[in-house]
Design a protein around this motif. Structure first.
Motif, PDB file in Angstrom:
ATOM      1  N   VAL A   1     -16.384  -1.507   7.847  1.00  0.00           N
ATOM      2  CA  VAL A   1     -15.136  -1.244   7.126  1.00  0.00           C
ATOM      3  C   VAL A   1     -14.476  -2.540   6.656  1.00  0.00           C
ATOM      4  CG1 VAL A   1     -12.789  -0.311   7.362  1.00  0.00           C
ATOM      5  CG2 VAL A   1     -14.726   0.983   8.268  1.00  0.00           C
ATOM      6  N   MET A   2     -14.459  -3.564   7.515  1.00  0.00           N
ATOM      7  CA  MET A   2     -13.753  -4.800   7.161  1.00  0.00           C
ATOM      8  C   MET A   2     -14.525  -5.566   6.085  1.00  0.00           C
ATOM      9  SD  MET A   2     -11.501  -3.968   9.135  1.00  0.00           S
ATOM     10  CE  MET A   2     -11.699  -2.724  10.403  1.00  0.00           C
ATOM     11  N   ASP A   3     -13.785  -6.322   5.299  1.00  0.00           N
ATOM     12  CA  ASP A   3     -14.386  -7.110   4.223  1.00  0.00           C
ATOM     13  C   ASP A   3     -14.475  -8.570   4.681  1.00  0.00           C
ATOM     14  OD1 ASP A   3     -14.424  -4.860   2.385  1.00  0.00           O
ATOM     15  OD2 ASP A   3     -12.234  -5.064   2.333  1.00  0.00           O
ATOM     16  N   GLU A  22      -4.492  -5.718   2.582  1.00  0.00           N
ATOM     17  CA  GLU A  22      -4.576  -5.862   4.038  1.00  0.00           C
ATOM     18  C   GLU A  22      -3.171  -6.120   4.563  1.00  0.00           C
ATOM     19  OE1 GLU A  22      -8.813  -7.938   5.067  1.00  0.00           O
ATOM     20  OE2 GLU A  22      -7.583  -8.952   3.584  1.00  0.00           O
ATOM     21  N   THR A  26     -13.127   5.598   6.033  1.00  0.00           N
ATOM     22  CA  THR A  26     -13.084   4.584   7.090  1.00  0.00           C
ATOM     23  C   THR A  26     -12.972   5.232   8.480  1.00  0.00           C
ATOM     24  OG1 THR A  26     -10.670   4.336   6.967  1.00  0.00           O
ATOM     25  CG2 THR A  26     -11.969   2.872   5.572  1.00  0.00           C
ATOM     26  N   GLY A  82      -8.841   2.044  -1.283  1.00  0.00           N
ATOM     27  CA  GLY A  82     -10.183   1.591  -0.923  1.00  0.00           C
ATOM     28  C   GLY A  82     -11.013   2.757  -0.425  1.00  0.00           C
ATOM     29  N   SER A  83     -11.728   2.550   0.679  1.00  0.00           N
ATOM     30  CA  SER A  83     -12.578   3.619   1.219  1.00  0.00           C
ATOM     31  C   SER A  83     -11.780   4.687   1.958  1.00  0.00           C
ATOM     32  CB  SER A  83     -13.628   3.051   2.166  1.00  0.00           C
ATOM     33  OG  SER A  83     -14.398   2.105   1.480  1.00  0.00           O
ATOM     34  N   ASN A 111     -15.332  -4.957  -0.896  1.00  0.00           N
ATOM     35  CA  ASN A 111     -13.910  -4.607  -1.087  1.00  0.00           C
ATOM     36  C   ASN A 111     -13.665  -3.166  -0.660  1.00  0.00           C
ATOM     37  OD1 ASN A 111     -11.201  -4.732  -1.793  1.00  0.00           O
ATOM     38  ND2 ASN A 111     -11.594  -4.261  -3.950  1.00  0.00           N
ATOM     39  N   ARG A 112     -13.922  -2.901   0.610  1.00  0.00           N
ATOM     40  CA  ARG A 112     -13.755  -1.534   1.114  1.00  0.00           C
ATOM     41  C   ARG A 112     -12.288  -1.203   1.349  1.00  0.00           C
ATOM     42  NH1 ARG A 112     -18.010  -3.699   5.292  1.00  0.00           N
ATOM     43  NH2 ARG A 112     -19.969  -2.838   4.520  1.00  0.00           N
ATOM     44  N   LEU A 113     -11.480  -2.222   1.550  1.00  0.00           N
ATOM     45  CA  LEU A 113     -10.073  -1.965   1.849  1.00  0.00           C
ATOM     46  C   LEU A 113      -9.224  -1.965   0.583  1.00  0.00           C
ATOM     47  CD1 LEU A 113      -9.679  -3.796   5.274  1.00  0.00           C
ATOM     48  CD2 LEU A 113     -10.194  -1.398   4.815  1.00  0.00           C
ATOM     49  N   ASP A 152       0.838  -1.214   0.000  1.00  0.00           N
ATOM     50  CA  ASP A 152       0.000   0.000   0.000  1.00  0.00           C
ATOM     51  C   ASP A 152       0.868   1.258   0.000  1.00  0.00           C
ATOM     52  OD1 ASP A 152       0.757  -0.697   2.575  1.00  0.00           O
ATOM     53  OD2 ASP A 152      -1.290  -0.801   3.372  1.00  0.00           O
TER      54      ASP A 152
END
Ligand code: EPS
Length: 390
Positions: free
Chosen positions: A274-276, A297, A266, A261-262, A291-293, A242
């Motif tokens: 928030v978590m997928d 991860e 978040t 992602g979001s 797929n908010r992240l 990331d």
């Protein structure tokens, strides 16, 4: 932070002879021809709201090394993109001699450009010496490198796309389309938006800004599909993917924000939103319900699409210029103006694809190792079988 396996450098001034890129670490036996690169260069040149320069340039790559009979050799790939506009700047950008008679140095820095900060840093009292390299013209060279990386990634089914979400303060209506369809629609749009019905509306916003001597920024979404889980790593700060993606995208001229992602949203939501959540199916293996992240991860890809938003500030060259100071007289003046774009958000979208492709190609090579395509493909196959059995 730099790339782990690949290396690349660009050189070149905006109105100099041309742009140059050298990329090292692309494996041998990748099928590649100039058309793969020229297609991407042409995409970068498009976009409603660009200035006169793109009418002059027809960016084409000249491959100098690293490819023979349509395949990479594993050796450094050197590329040149010649500036057509150099014809008009030959005297003013000459390598030897002196500035031509009557030449006026650029002394009125534009707020928001690198002019003043760069001038101070490099002790240049003709701020053109800073402008020429800080210009986003340099992104043509990055797109050439990105095109090679895209071709490499496509051998593993990985696709990269983008579209514009916001331009000049206007938020394009959310379309009930998957990411790739949004990208395909954007390919048809002069402003790279996924909703063709809004093209004229957005173009009118750009026209209005032009009339006022204004410039416009925006927000781009760039994504990668079919990225396997396990690229990047949680074990060290500089291995986290990331962070590597953010740095690469943030380094694009005029980019002021990167969101995975979001992202910032978040901070407003409870954990459960928030978590997928994780699922598993016989034919699919592991998957996420959401797929908010943005597919990452712990700095590692999780197999979901990588989705990143990028915020671009308006171009600093304003036809109704802002206050500045002449670096010689120290008097208050209006900042320098010269030909520029009203907006380059659609072009930056293509540049963002290139930078994401470079980071992902690097991360895939880091994961798999290898020097030639056949062995890398074999390793990829084994890795995908391993994931299935996990
Ligand atoms: C660009 C070429 C430049 C600008 C733009 C990007 O050409 P010129 O300066 O000759 O008009 O159009 O660069 C900027 C907006 C900037 O601020 O530097 C290109 O090839 O993308």
């Amino acid at each position: 932070m730099s790339l782990k396996v690949l290396r690349f450098l660009t050189a070149g001034e905006s109105h100099g002879k041309g742009l140059v890129a050298i990329v090292e670490g692309i494996p041998a036996n990748l099928e590649l021809n100039p058309e793969d690169i020229n297609r991407e260069l042409a995409r970068r040149q498009k976009g409603y709201g660009r200035g006169g320069r793109m009418k002059i340039e027809k960016d084409k790559v000249e491959i100098i090394s690293g490819i023979r009979f349509g395949k990479t050799l594993g050796s450094p790939i050197a590329m040149a993109i010649w500036n057509r506009d150099y014809e008009n700047w030959k005297e003013r950008m000459a390598v030897e001699g002196k500035a031509p008679e009557g030449y006026k140095p650029f002394t009125r820095p534009r707020p928001g450009h690198a002019d003043l900060a760069g001038g101070i840093k490099y002790n240049q009292r003709d701020l053109r010496n800073i402008l020429e390299r800080s210009s986003a013209r340099e992104t043509a060279a990055r797109v050439a490198v990105g095109a090679i990386c895209k071709k490499f990634l496509s051998e593993f089914g990985i696709k990269i796309g983008s579209y514009v979400r916001v331009l000049g303060g206007y938020r394009v209506k959310d379309m009930p389309l998957d990411l790739w369809s949004r990208h395909l629609k954007a390919e048809q749009s002069e402003v790279r938006i996924p909703n063709p019905l809004e093209d004229n509306f957005v173009k009118a916003i750009i026209d209005k800004a032009k009339e006022k001597g204004e410039t416009l920024g925006g927000i781009i979404e760039v994504f990668a599909l079919n990225v396997p889980p396990g690229l990047g790593s949680h074990i060290q700060w500089d291995k986290r993917l990331d962070g590597r993606i953010a740095q690469a995208l943030m380094s694009i001229q005029a980019i002021k924000g990167v969101e995975i992602g979001s992202g910032f949203e978040t901070g407003f939501l409870p954990g459960s939103k928030v978590m997928d959540e994780i699922g598993w199916k016989e034919n699919k293996g592991y998957f996420r319900y959401t797929n908010r992240l943005g597919g990452l991860e712990g700095g590692i890809t999780n197999g979901e699409p990588i989705v990143v938003k990028v915020a671009m500030k308006p171009i600093p060259t304003l036809m109704s210029p802002l206050r500045s100071v002449d670096i010689n007289s120290k008097e208050e003046v209006k900042a320098m103006k010269e030909r520029s774009d009203v907006t380059a958000v659609p072009a930056a979208s293509v540049v963002a694809e290139a930078m994401l492709a470079i980071v992902l190609a690097d991360a895939l090579l880091e994961k798999l190792g290898g020097d030639f395509m056949e062995e890398i493909k074999e390793r990829f196959k084994l890795y995908m079988e391993y994931i299935k059995s996990f």
